[in-house]
Design a protein around this motif. Structure first.
Motif, PDB file in Angstrom:
ATOM      1  N   LEU A  62       0.839  -1.189   0.000  1.00  0.00           N
ATOM      2  CA  LEU A  62       0.000   0.000   0.000  1.00  0.00           C
ATOM      3  C   LEU A  62       0.881   1.248   0.000  1.00  0.00           C
ATOM      4  N   SER A  63       0.458   2.249  -0.744  1.00  0.00           N
ATOM      5  CA  SER A  63       1.158   3.526  -0.763  1.00  0.00           C
ATOM      6  C   SER A  63       0.197   4.648  -0.409  1.00  0.00           C
ATOM      7  N   CYS A  64       0.736   5.693   0.184  1.00  0.00           N
ATOM      8  CA  CYS A  64      -0.037   6.875   0.523  1.00  0.00           C
ATOM      9  C   CYS A  64       0.765   8.082   0.065  1.00  0.00           C
ATOM     10  N   ALA A  65       0.257   8.758  -0.943  1.00  0.00           N
ATOM     11  CA  ALA A  65       0.929   9.939  -1.471  1.00  0.00           C
ATOM     12  C   ALA A  65       0.354  11.181  -0.823  1.00  0.00           C
ATOM     13  N   ALA A  66       1.237  12.045  -0.338  1.00  0.00           N
ATOM     14  CA  ALA A  66       0.804  13.250   0.362  1.00  0.00           C
ATOM     15  C   ALA A  66       1.095  14.498  -0.455  1.00  0.00           C
ATOM     16  N   SER A  67       0.193  15.430  -0.372  1.00  0.00           N
ATOM     17  CA  SER A  67       0.452  16.773  -0.885  1.00  0.00           C
ATOM     18  C   SER A  67       0.236  17.745   0.255  1.00  0.00           C
TER      19      SER A  67
ATOM     20  N   PHE B 151       4.819  16.484   4.643  1.00  0.00           N
ATOM     21  CA  PHE B 151       6.080  15.810   4.382  1.00  0.00           C
ATOM     22  C   PHE B 151       6.359  14.704   5.387  1.00  0.00           C
ATOM     23  N   PHE B 152       5.289  14.203   6.029  1.00  0.00           N
ATOM     24  CA  PHE B 152       5.440  13.123   7.008  1.00  0.00           C
ATOM     25  C   PHE B 152       6.492  13.466   8.055  1.00  0.00           C
ATOM     26  N   GLU B 153       6.492  14.725   8.483  1.00  0.00           N
ATOM     27  CA  GLU B 153       7.474  15.144   9.473  1.00  0.00           C
ATOM     28  C   GLU B 153       7.040  14.795  10.891  1.00  0.00           C
ATOM     29  N   TYR B 154       5.786  14.400  11.062  1.00  0.00           N
ATOM     30  CA  TYR B 154       5.306  13.963  12.378  1.00  0.00           C
ATOM     31  C   TYR B 154       4.840  12.513  12.267  1.00  0.00           C
ATOM     32  N   CYS B 155       4.148  12.050  13.274  1.00  0.00           N
ATOM     33  CA  CYS B 155       3.695  10.666  13.279  1.00  0.00           C
ATOM     34  C   CYS B 155       2.771  10.392  12.094  1.00  0.00           C
TER      35      CYS B 155
ATOM     36  N   SER C 129      10.302  10.613   2.905  1.00  0.00           N
ATOM     37  CA  SER C 129       9.935  12.015   3.089  1.00  0.00           C
ATOM     38  C   SER C 129      10.255  12.853   1.856  1.00  0.00           C
ATOM     39  N   ALA C 130      11.319  12.475   1.130  1.00  0.00           N
ATOM     40  CA  ALA C 130      11.687  13.238  -0.061  1.00  0.00           C
ATOM     41  C   ALA C 130      10.590  13.149  -1.117  1.00  0.00           C
ATOM     42  N   GLU C 131       9.917  12.002  -1.169  1.00  0.00           N
ATOM     43  CA  GLU C 131       8.861  11.811  -2.169  1.00  0.00           C
ATOM     44  C   GLU C 131       7.476  11.946  -1.561  1.00  0.00           C
ATOM     45  N   ASN C 132       7.396  12.236  -0.277  1.00  0.00           N
ATOM     46  CA  ASN C 132       6.113  12.395   0.416  1.00  0.00           C
ATOM     47  C   ASN C 132       5.241  11.155   0.281  1.00  0.00           C
TER      48      ASN C 132
END
Length: 123
Positions: free
Chosen positions: A20-25, A28-32, A72-75
């Motif tokens: 499974l993947s989760c793409a963020a916009s 940057f997944f800097e927290y939990c 984190s680089a690819e979010n």
């Protein structure tokens, strides 16, 4: 505005694998960050978390079979699921916090949610 979009769900036989993947916009997944799952009629349950320092936690039912990771680089947040069992069936959600550490996998602690991706495991 933060948006999380899951992908990678599907139908597999017991013993199979899914990623499974989760793409963020806007994030940057800097927290939990975490993966939750839910089946009809039951509460949403935490499956795995990854903290800012990359420390990980898993619910006992998936330990040794699932791996959570983030790029984190690819979010992107990932959940590798191996040796899947029928009881892993459910809607899987990506979740993230706007601040703070992971704590106890409580859904109420997470501010951002994806729309979910369905995982079905047949025996």
């Amino acid at each position: 505005q933060v948006q999380l979009v899951e992908s990678g769900g599907g139908s597999v036989q017991a013993g199979g694998s899914l990623r499974l993947s989760c793409a963020a916009s806007g994030y940057f997944f800097e927290y939990c960050a975490a993966w939750f799952r839910q089946v009809p009629g039951k509460q949403r349950e935490g499956v795995a978390t990854i903290d800012a320092d990359r420390s990980r936690a898993y619910v006992d039912a998936v330990k040794g079979r699932f791996t959570i990771d983030k790029n984190s680089a690819e979010n992107i947040l990932v959940l590798e699921m191996n040796n899947l069992k029928p009881e892993d069936t459910g809607m899987y959600y990506c979740a993230a916090m706007s601040y703070g550490g992971c704590g106890y996998m409580r859904s109420g602690d997470f501010q951002y949610w994806g729309q979910g991706t369905q995982v079905s495991v047949s025996s």
